[in-house]
Design a protein around this motif. Sequence first.
Motif, short mmCIF file in Angstrom:
data_model
loop_
_atom_site.label_atom_id
_atom_site.label_comp_id
_atom_site.label_asym_id
_atom_site.label_seq_id
_atom_site.Cartn_x
_atom_site.Cartn_y
_atom_site.Cartn_z
N GLY A 1 -1.90 0.21 -26.47
CA GLY A 1 -3.09 0.19 -25.63
C GLY A 1 -3.49 -1.18 -25.13
O GLY A 1 -4.53 -1.33 -24.49
N TRP A 2 -2.70 -2.20 -25.41
CA TRP A 2 -2.99 -3.55 -24.94
C TRP A 2 -1.86 -4.04 -24.05
O TRP A 2 -0.73 -3.56 -24.12
CB TRP A 2 -3.16 -4.51 -26.12
N SER A 3 -2.17 -5.05 -23.24
CA SER A 3 -1.15 -5.66 -22.39
C SER A 3 -1.25 -7.17 -22.51
O SER A 3 -2.17 -7.70 -23.14
CB SER A 3 -1.35 -5.23 -20.92
N PHE A 4 -0.32 -7.86 -21.89
CA PHE A 4 -0.19 -9.31 -22.04
C PHE A 4 -0.23 -9.94 -20.67
O PHE A 4 0.47 -9.49 -19.75
CB PHE A 4 1.13 -9.62 -22.76
N ASN A 5 -1.05 -10.99 -20.48
CA ASN A 5 -1.09 -11.69 -19.20
C ASN A 5 0.20 -12.49 -19.03
O ASN A 5 0.57 -13.29 -19.88
CB ASN A 5 -2.29 -12.63 -19.16
N MET A 6 0.89 -12.26 -17.91
CA MET A 6 2.22 -12.83 -17.71
C MET A 6 2.22 -14.13 -16.90
O MET A 6 3.29 -14.64 -16.57
CB MET A 6 3.10 -11.80 -17.00
N SER A 7 1.05 -14.68 -16.58
CA SER A 7 1.00 -15.86 -15.73
C SER A 7 1.75 -17.05 -16.34
O SER A 7 2.56 -17.70 -15.66
CB SER A 7 -0.47 -16.26 -15.48
N THR B 1 1.39 10.82 -30.02
CA THR B 1 2.26 11.07 -31.16
C THR B 1 2.49 9.74 -31.88
O THR B 1 2.07 8.68 -31.40
CB THR B 1 3.61 11.64 -30.71
N GLU B 2 3.17 9.81 -33.01
CA GLU B 2 3.40 8.57 -33.76
C GLU B 2 4.27 7.60 -32.96
O GLU B 2 4.07 6.38 -33.01
CB GLU B 2 4.07 8.88 -35.10
N GLU B 3 5.23 8.11 -32.19
CA GLU B 3 6.08 7.23 -31.39
C GLU B 3 5.32 6.63 -30.22
O GLU B 3 5.48 5.45 -29.90
CB GLU B 3 7.30 7.99 -30.87
N TRP B 4 4.49 7.44 -29.56
CA TRP B 4 3.70 6.97 -28.42
C TRP B 4 2.23 7.30 -28.66
O TRP B 4 1.71 8.28 -28.11
CB TRP B 4 4.19 7.62 -27.13
N PRO B 5 1.52 6.49 -29.43
CA PRO B 5 0.10 6.79 -29.73
C PRO B 5 -0.79 6.75 -28.49
O PRO B 5 -1.77 7.49 -28.41
CB PRO B 5 -0.29 5.69 -30.72
N ALA B 6 -0.48 5.87 -27.54
CA ALA B 6 -1.21 5.77 -26.27
C ALA B 6 -2.73 5.81 -26.48
O ALA B 6 -3.41 6.71 -26.00
CB ALA B 6 -0.79 6.90 -25.32
N PRO B 7 -3.30 4.82 -27.18
CA PRO B 7 -4.73 4.86 -27.49
C PRO B 7 -5.63 4.86 -26.26
O PRO B 7 -6.70 5.48 -26.29
CB PRO B 7 -4.95 3.61 -28.35
N ALA B 8 -5.24 4.17 -25.18
CA ALA B 8 -6.06 4.19 -23.97
C ALA B 8 -6.11 5.59 -23.36
O ALA B 8 -7.15 6.03 -22.86
CB ALA B 8 -5.52 3.18 -22.95
N VAL B 9 -4.99 6.30 -23.41
CA VAL B 9 -4.96 7.69 -22.93
C VAL B 9 -5.89 8.56 -23.78
O VAL B 9 -6.65 9.37 -23.25
CB VAL B 9 -3.52 8.25 -22.98
#
Length: 572
Positions: free
Chosen positions: A34-40, A445-453
């Motif tokens: 559910g998190w991302s990383f700033n790529m700048s 699911t455990e493999e793809w929890p996708a908390p933002a979803v």
Amino acid sequence: MKVERELSLRAVLTGLVLGIVLTPSNVYAGLKIGWSFNMSIIALLIGFSFWQGLASRSRSCPAWTIHESNINQTVASAAASIISGGLVAPIPAYTLLTGEQLQAGPMMAWVFSVSFLGIWIAWYLRPSLIADNNLKFPEGMATLETMTHIYNHGQEAMRRLWVLIGAAVFSGLVKAVDTFYWAFPRWSPTAHLERLTFTFDPSLLLVGFGGIIGLRVGLTLLLGAALTWGGIAPWLLAQGLVELPPGSEGPQFAVLVEWLLWPGVTIMVISTLASLALRIVQVRNVGKSASTGTSVVWQRPKLGPLAGLAVAIGLIVTLQAALFGINWLMALLTIPLALCLAAVAARVVGATGIPPIGAIGQLSQLGFGIVAPGQVPINLMSANTAGGAAGQCTDLMNDFKVGHAIGATPAKQVIAQCLGIAIGSVVGVLVYQTLIPDPQTMLLTEEWPAPAVATWKAVAQTLTSGLDSLSTSIRWAMLIAAVVGLVLGILDACAKARLARYLPSAAALGLAFILPASISLMMALGAILTWAASLRWRSLTERFAIAAAAGLIAGESITGIGASLWQLLQNL
């Protein structure tokens, strides 16, 4: 006076290539945690190291200018931030609730359109916000500091890049071995702890994210996992509030999270809304006391930007009606809300460095839940307009801050940002559909929890069906979680920086309810290891920790996407 190269072909192409490479990492991580990383900063290091290294070896290759570096990082970060357009939150939630899956083309168009709107909002906000000396834009300043440092100490960029590459190769090899050759055991001390998701997850991506999030968030995830999966989950089973399928073995994440996600989502939503409200008040007070010498909020309209804004509005309204069956008037209502909330998000980011995209999305959902109760497409996709516009607006405002400091041309940065979201929309959608061909069976699911979803889905369900559709135990849990979230949100916004370091992170605490304990434990491990390293090797950690962490994230995510694509081809 010599004019430096800026929007050069090589700067744009470098940003596009890096955007193609880096965007999948954010999609992968967004679906995992559910998190991302700033790529700048990563784009800066790679672009500078390649072109400056080439220039030092060949006289025919001109030096890589600081303005080209800025265009390169603008394009790459715009592409990688495309996930704020809904790819890892409202779009999958829409599929889970309605059963309708967008095709690739329409999904690309939708993600691009909401991001495109954010670019023009940023353009009109730029004169007032960049000129306000009280808005520091910490994330943009971090990029600027890195940029000036590598131009003053060129070899340092190469060292950081080699650390990043080494970490990426190592992480990718570990993931490849685990996927294709010999699966590392998901070890657990007992069968009972395994059922509660307390297993060893050999994911270096999680360790990398732990190194980025810091000790406070890492320890909160550890505390949250112990409380949720070590305390609440066993109690739910003992009381019969959650029943496992007969003969079930292994981690039972999917069954338990159906109950646990409700208090977790409540903590995150209430705390972020409370914190956002207080930060808006603080920012307004700062603005009133500031002596910037101007009260202008919006730039005087010019034909080019005005046409861009009109195209963005036309795209969004048309696509809402065509793709989701939303009434034209209701679709038009999303535009002023997006304008207002994106402006709020830009000011909050300028003052704190924290993009409140989740809070903006949930606030929009609450608004449309009142205006159009019981309508899932409006609740999710109209709110997606505000969230997506706010995400791209804040990303470009940070780039504008960097550009302002080095004398860059704002119009050229806008072109770079548009090119970035164009390639990001294509790559992001293709990666999402490769990873998640069947959202209804693969997500949460455990493999793809996708908390933002899970968050967007839960808010939409609650606003559509009402709290009466939930069990009494869940409603009590949500009430308690709301109180906890409110207190933590107020403390987060009001506490002094010295005290805030010792407070639990509300976002991380709520996230621990939705993630398997194994993921929280590995992220906490990464945070603790990085903190311990900083005690012993402070200078080395400050210089190389972020590069190493980014490498671990990129290596595993790119290999994981490649593995998913390979499995997809095998099944054809």
